[in-house]
Design a protein around this motif. Structure first.
Motif, short mmCIF file in Angstrom:
data_model
loop_
_atom_site.label_atom_id
_atom_site.label_comp_id
_atom_site.label_asym_id
_atom_site.label_seq_id
_atom_site.Cartn_x
_atom_site.Cartn_y
_atom_site.Cartn_z
N CYS A 102 -60.14 -24.61 24.36
CA CYS A 102 -59.07 -23.84 25.64
C CYS A 102 -59.00 -22.69 25.23
CB CYS A 102 -57.63 -24.33 25.03
SG CYS A 102 -57.95 -26.40 24.39
N ARG A 155 -61.01 -19.05 27.76
CA ARG A 155 -61.70 -18.65 29.21
C ARG A 155 -63.14 -19.15 29.27
NH1 ARG A 155 -57.22 -14.57 30.20
NH2 ARG A 155 -57.97 -14.43 27.87
N LEU A 210 -56.24 -22.43 26.87
CA LEU A 210 -55.72 -23.64 28.44
C LEU A 210 -55.07 -24.30 27.77
CD1 LEU A 210 -58.70 -22.71 30.29
CD2 LEU A 210 -57.19 -21.39 30.67
N ARG A 249 -51.83 -24.04 29.71
CA ARG A 249 -52.30 -24.02 30.38
C ARG A 249 -53.01 -25.45 31.71
NH1 ARG A 249 -54.25 -17.62 31.15
NH2 ARG A 249 -52.46 -17.29 30.44
N CYS A 250 -53.36 -26.43 30.90
CA CYS A 250 -53.59 -27.51 31.49
C CYS A 250 -52.80 -27.99 30.93
CB CYS A 250 -55.06 -27.79 30.82
SG CYS A 250 -55.52 -29.33 31.31
N LEU A 298 -60.22 -29.25 31.50
CA LEU A 298 -59.98 -28.17 30.87
C LEU A 298 -61.67 -27.40 31.89
CD1 LEU A 298 -59.47 -28.85 27.48
CD2 LEU A 298 -58.31 -27.23 28.39
N ARG A 307 -61.22 -24.37 33.67
CA ARG A 307 -61.79 -22.82 33.52
C ARG A 307 -62.36 -22.40 34.67
NH1 ARG A 307 -62.26 -24.29 27.86
NH2 ARG A 307 -63.18 -26.94 28.25
N ASP A 354 -60.20 -21.05 37.04
CA ASP A 354 -59.75 -19.60 36.00
C ASP A 354 -60.63 -18.50 37.00
OD1 ASP A 354 -57.42 -18.65 34.52
OD2 ASP A 354 -59.36 -17.99 33.75
#
Length: 422
Positions: free
Chosen positions: A163, A165, A305, A308-309, A318, A322, A325
């Motif tokens: 998870c 970035r 993430l 954020r997912c 994911l 990525r 983002d």
């Protein structure tokens, strides 16, 4: 820290930004802690405060009806500054705390480093320490403090839970293992975390599951490395506040506060920066000689993430997040908007919409972009990015990121929203 300095206790009566007065007090180099207005006299007295400040409400002036501290707190006889009746500015606070109460202004970055290193040495002794390294400023500052305090007794473990970035896992290894010479063990646990989170969709359940899995990974690594007695975490003060400190109402669980399992295979937890605000952590990092690429790094939630997912986490989702983002972050830097925002990121929503690519129908996820400005991360306003810039970024994401075909921009401040979506 309270035992080493004159202390001020700030009683929070339900302010939108409960830390506004605290940050203003600390800006005067005076140590303070925040407690809910319901705190008992025993709890307040434990900090041996020299004065009390009542933080009544938003903008230091809105009284919360019917709320008063316990009578036994008032009976302590401490000087009180009620921000219902006084402005919350540096001059007023200095006059009350330093001039009237004679409180020492000795809460400095240098003193914090000196005292923290000494306290860590005393707490840890000759024991071995395991630090959870994320690469963010909090864990990075903890790593350098611990390295100063106990040297080779420290082992840092970086867990790639899938998870992170884009390109971050490699960057963490290059900075801390290669550049700083810190003993860093890197673990690829992506498959394990995704298996643990299969079918989990509730935000709090995800946070708690990720927190527990982190602890289990560390326990297992400790077994491989030999006797490791203490676990170090980069918990900071807002984490404690938002998780419902001292009887306060929780906003959300933090994986390093509310997400810890009751039983862990360590003798204790070490949290070197748990009473610091984010800006204070950055100042400590700069004083310790950390590079700006670390000290200026934006806050990144412990679950990464994973929060954020939205919905169930899969590698496919994911990876898409990525990529989206990374496009947004690069575009912000190219246009200089990264200097105007305190935090910005993409969210992969759990909403799918119809689109069209190469004259064919698509059914893809909606990506939401968020960019905020904030002095303290306890309140935030939205950065008004230009429409042409947002259209340009949205077009690139919807065209280049597999599985995504629509982009929106989040224009909600905090409160009523939080900065993160989960």
């Amino acid at each position: 820290m309270a035992k080493n300095h004159d202390c001020v206790v700030i009683l929070d009566f339900g302010a939108v930004n409960a830390q506004m007065a605290a940050k203003a007090v600390r800006a005067l180099n005076i140590y303070c802690e925040v407690l809910p207005y319901t705190a008992s006299a025993e709890r307040v007295s434990a900090l041996n405060p020299r004065a009390l400040i009542y933080q009544r409400g938003a903008a230091c002036g809105e009284r919360t009806a019917g709320r008063e501290p316990h009578a036994d707190v008032a009976a302590l006889g401490l000087p009180v500054l009620d921000l219902q009746d006084a402005p919350c500015d540096g001059a007023t606070l200095k006059r009350f705390l330093a001039d009237d109460c004679g409180i020492a202004q000795d809460w400095t970055t240098e003193r914090f480093i000196e005292e923290s290193v000494a306290e860590l040495r005393a707490q840890i002794g000759d024991k071995q320490v395991l630090l959870a390294m994320s690469g963010g400023v909090d864990s990075s500052v903890c790593a350098v403090l611990l390295h100063r305090a106990v040297g080779k007794q420290l082992t840092c473990v970086f867990v790639d839970h899938g998870c992170m970035r884009k390109d971050e896992p490699q960057q963490v290894k290059e900075i801390f293992r290669d550049a700083f010479g810190i003993n860093l063990v890197a673990i690829d646990a992506e498959a394990r975390f995704l298996a643990r989170l299969q079918g989990v969709t509730d935000p709090e359940a995800k946070r708690k599951a990720i927190g527990e899995e982190f602890i289990r990974v560390f326990e297992e690594e400790a077994g491989k490395l030999g006797t490791l007695d203490y676990l170090v975490q980069g918990t900071i003060y807002p984490d404690i506040i938002e998780s419902g400190w001292d009887g306060g109402k929780p906003v959300k669980a933090h994986h390093n506060v509310g997400g810890l399992p009751e039983r862990i295979a360590f003798k204790g937890i070490v949290e070197p920066v748990k009473y610091l605000f984010k800006d204070e952590v950055r100042k400590v990092g700069e004083a310790l000689g950390l590079p700006r690429v670390v000290t200026d790094r934006q806050p990144f939630p412990g679950p990464g993430l994973g929060v954020r997912c939205l919905g169930e986490l899969t590698k496919e989702k994911l990876d898409a997040l990525r990529d989206a983002d990374a496009i947004f972050r690069r575009a912000m830097a190219d246009r200089g908007f990264d200097k105007e925002a305190n935090q910005f990121f993409a969210v992969l929503t759990n909403v799918r919409t119809v689109g069209v690519t190469d004259d064919e129908r698509t059914y893809g996820y909606v990506v939401c972009l968020r960019a905020i400005q904030t002095p303290d991360f306890m309140t935030a306003k939205v950065l008004p990015l230009p429409a042409d810039f947002l259209i340009e970024v949205a077009t690139e994401i919807a065209t280049a990121v597999k599985g995504c075909n629509r982009v929106v921009y989040d224009i909600t401040p905090k409160p009523p929203a939080t900065i993160e979506w989960e």
